[in-house]
Design an enzyme around this catalytic site. Structure first.
Site, mmCIF file in Angstrom:
data_model
loop_
_atom_site.group_PDB
_atom_site.id
_atom_site.type_symbol
_atom_site.label_atom_id
_atom_site.label_comp_id
_atom_site.label_asym_id
_atom_site.label_seq_id
_atom_site.Cartn_x
_atom_site.Cartn_y
_atom_site.Cartn_z
ATOM 1 N N LYS A 104 -6.951 3.479 2.829
ATOM 2 C CA LYS A 104 -5.514 3.273 3.016
ATOM 3 C C LYS A 104 -5.147 1.840 2.625
ATOM 4 O O LYS A 104 -5.985 0.940 2.650
ATOM 5 C CB LYS A 104 -5.124 3.526 4.479
ATOM 6 N N ASP A 105 -3.866 1.667 2.277
ATOM 7 C CA ASP A 105 -3.413 0.345 1.854
ATOM 8 C C ASP A 105 -3.681 -0.697 2.933
ATOM 9 O O ASP A 105 -3.590 -0.428 4.130
ATOM 10 C CB ASP A 105 -1.908 0.374 1.566
ATOM 11 N N LYS A 106 -3.980 -1.920 2.487
ATOM 12 C CA LYS A 106 -4.174 -3.015 3.432
ATOM 13 C C LYS A 106 -2.835 -3.456 4.016
ATOM 14 O O LYS A 106 -2.695 -3.624 5.227
ATOM 15 C CB LYS A 106 -4.851 -4.204 2.740
#
Length: 285
Positions: A104-106
């Protein structure tokens, strides 16, 4: 050593607990002991000899319980690989014990399901006391662990910031309606090709050319965002060719780099094997 190290006194119970947890996480070969308000640190062998650490009965996994624990992983402004590596070290489980469908995106608040092999819900729940910006919950025992792509899709809530105050609300509503009706161009950009000086497609080109040594040097190349500890670790390999020393210096947050260096420390010419040591979820990005 047969002597302990005195870390001094900590009046607050929460502060003592944080010190105990930090040492267990970063130095698994050490044991902490509370004496009054003080914290003493021992090597495991000496702690065992003194009876500070006593052998525990081996936990037997119940036969009627599924082998995997499924849980929801919540994180804020954290990379998935770094979070999983931290959980793995805190639980002291092997690298493949924790599995998930994808990264998942940071930059965001994200939740995703993951599984861990032979870890109880009680043990997982206890980690929350020592985690910051990370939470685990919604536990259920399941028969099968997760794998890459084992999810039905992604759902996003996107916040638009710094919208000029003079933009009419009608214009915003029109843009949202158009997006809802027609969708958007699926842009493959920095998430796939990287944001640093070394783009991941350059690593891929070196692999396609079978120049595995070049690919390794690109993976381990210095990044502008590196702190001093990471720069020193990279130089230990790139300049001195010392994979073992580079591994000892490389911060744990650099999961891919550490996996590569672990393989090179065993065989300095096994460049292909080192590339194959990169976690699959990261290599598929």
């Amino acid at each position: 050593s047969s002597e302990s190290v005195d870390l001094g006194e900590y009046e607050e119970k929460d502060a003592r607990a944080a010190v105990h947890e930090a040492i267990r996480e970063m130095f698994p070969e050490l044991v902490t002991e509370a004496q009054g308000g003080k914290i003493l640190v021992w090597c495991k062998a000496e702690a065992s000899r003194r009876g500070i650490v006593k052998p525990k009965d081996r936990f037997r996994w119940p036969r009627d319980r599924h082998q995997f624990l499924r849980f929801t992983l919540y994180k804020e402004n954290r990379e998935t690989m770094q979070v999983v590596e931290r959980l793995r070290r805190m639980l002291r489980v092997k690298g493949r014990a924790i599995e998930y469908a994808g990264t998942k995106d940071k930059r965001g608040v994200t939740t995703q399901e993951a599984t861990v092999h032979h870890v109880t819900a009680e043990r997982m729940r206890a980690l929350n006391k020592a985690l910051d910006g990370i939470r685990v919950g919604n536990f259920a025992y399941v028969q099968k662990g997760m794998g890459l792509g084992d999810h039905g899709g992604n759902r996003f809530s996107i916040a638009l910031r710094n919208v000029p105050a003079d933009v009419p609300r009608e214009a915003i509503a029109s843009a949202v309606d158009s997006l809802r009706a027609h969708g958007f161009v699926n842009y493959f950009g920095l998430q796939r090709f990287g944001t640093t000086t070394i783009r991941t497609h350059e690593v891929g080109a070196a692999i396609m050319a079978r120049d595995y040594e070049k690919a390794i040097r690109l993976v381990l190349a210095e990044r502008p965002s590196d702190w001093e500890d990471a720069r020193t670790a990279r130089a230990a390999y790139l300049v001195d060719g010392d994979a073992a020393r580079a591994l000892s210096l490389m911060p744990h947050r650099f999961v891919a780099e550490r996996n590569v260096l672990q393989r090179l420390a065993r065989d300095s010419r096994d460049f292909l094997g080192a590339l194959q040591a990169v976690p699959r979820t990261l290599a598929m990005m």
